[in-house]
Design a protein around this motif. Structure first.
Motif, mmCIF file in Angstrom:
data_model
loop_
_atom_site.group_PDB
_atom_site.id
_atom_site.type_symbol
_atom_site.label_atom_id
_atom_site.label_comp_id
_atom_site.label_asym_id
_atom_site.label_seq_id
_atom_site.Cartn_x
_atom_site.Cartn_y
_atom_site.Cartn_z
ATOM 1 N N LEU A 148 96.765 17.834 -50.551
ATOM 2 C CA LEU A 148 96.867 17.663 -48.881
ATOM 3 C C LEU A 148 97.410 19.245 -48.547
ATOM 4 C CD1 LEU A 148 97.327 16.152 -46.357
ATOM 5 C CD2 LEU A 148 99.634 15.737 -47.031
ATOM 6 N N CYS A 151 94.286 21.361 -48.400
ATOM 7 C CA CYS A 151 93.316 20.839 -47.274
ATOM 8 C C CYS A 151 94.001 21.546 -46.162
ATOM 9 C CB CYS A 151 93.457 19.559 -47.356
ATOM 10 S SG CYS A 151 92.171 18.718 -48.707
ATOM 11 N N ARG A 155 91.826 24.379 -44.392
ATOM 12 C CA ARG A 155 91.323 23.747 -43.339
ATOM 13 C C ARG A 155 90.237 22.948 -43.652
ATOM 14 N NH1 ARG A 155 93.121 25.906 -37.904
ATOM 15 N NH2 ARG A 155 94.810 27.288 -38.399
ATOM 16 N N GLN A 156 90.264 22.302 -44.721
ATOM 17 C CA GLN A 156 89.021 21.526 -45.177
ATOM 18 C C GLN A 156 89.394 20.132 -45.382
ATOM 19 O OE1 GLN A 156 88.285 22.792 -49.356
ATOM 20 N NE2 GLN A 156 87.760 24.878 -48.975
ATOM 21 N N HIS A 157 88.512 19.208 -45.181
ATOM 22 C CA HIS A 157 88.749 17.790 -45.295
ATOM 23 C C HIS A 157 88.749 17.339 -46.676
ATOM 24 C CE1 HIS A 157 87.862 16.547 -41.212
ATOM 25 N NE2 HIS A 157 86.740 17.933 -41.340
ATOM 26 N N PHE A 158 89.597 16.360 -46.926
ATOM 27 C CA PHE A 158 89.912 15.816 -48.253
ATOM 28 C C PHE A 158 88.628 15.335 -48.898
ATOM 29 C CE2 PHE A 158 90.761 12.321 -50.963
ATOM 30 C CZ PHE A 158 91.689 12.909 -51.901
ATOM 31 N N ASP A 159 88.471 15.878 -50.178
ATOM 32 C CA ASP A 159 87.281 15.266 -50.876
ATOM 33 C C ASP A 159 87.629 14.643 -52.106
ATOM 34 O OD1 ASP A 159 84.686 14.899 -52.134
ATOM 35 O OD2 ASP A 159 84.268 17.033 -51.960
ATOM 36 N N GLU A 160 87.442 13.354 -52.548
ATOM 37 C CA GLU A 160 87.781 12.846 -53.474
ATOM 38 C C GLU A 160 87.334 13.179 -54.799
ATOM 39 O OE1 GLU A 160 88.753 8.411 -55.389
ATOM 40 O OE2 GLU A 160 88.557 8.392 -53.167
#
Length: 172
Positions: A148, A151, A155-160
């Protein structure tokens, strides 16, 4: 110049109060344990505490602040003579803090284990490597908090798939 000024560290002291003795911990601003000791509840114990604090930069000009589990007694009275900040903390406060945050960690990790295949696999790997249930949950929470933080910072989205990449199988 004391250690705090040389290293740019802030040092704190915490005292676990008991009737006959007290456990003392000296930590820096990152939470690293610098020293620990057990002192008696008398003048000799107070002297030992002052020596321990002096070893870590305590001086009349820059006294190390102390948090202690009581607001009464010889030790508290002696610590309050001078400019030292003394924080009396209710013993129940720490217990209540652990209760509040322990429950939220358990609820969060349960939902993460059910919703995230990567989190579930990470938790199972930790258990297979010998972690107890609570330790595996704590490790999983710390892993998610690190992700978190990354991210938010980048400024990136979470990528599992990036957070929990599948393990590569090594040929036997």
């Amino acid at each position: 110049m004391n250690r705090s000024e040389e290293d740019g560290l802030t040092v704190f002291c915490g005292i676990d109060w008991a009737e006959r003795h007290h456990d003392v911990a000296v930590v820096d601003d990152t939470g690293t344990l610098l020293a620990k000791a057990r002192i008696s509840d008398d003048a000799a114990g107070y002297s030992k505490l002052l020596d321990l604090l002096a070893e870590h930069g305590d001086s009349p000009e820059t006294p190390i602040p102390v948090a202690i589990e009581t607001s009464r007694g010889l030790l508290v009275a002696a610590l309050r003579t001078g400019d030292r900040k003394v924080f009396a903390i209710s013993p129940l406060a720490a217990s209540r803090y652990r209760d509040r945050h322990g429950v939220s960690r358990k609820k969060w990790s349960l939902s993460a284990l059910q919703a995230s295949p990567g989190a579930n696999a990470h938790y199972r790997r930790r258990r297979e490597h010998g972690d107890w249930h609570n330790a595996a949950q704590r490790h999983l929470l710390n892993r998610f908090l690190g992700q978190l933080h990354h991210c938010l910072k980048s400024r990136q989205h979470f990528d599992e798939q990036r957070a929990f990449p599948p393990l590569l199988q090594t040929p036997a």
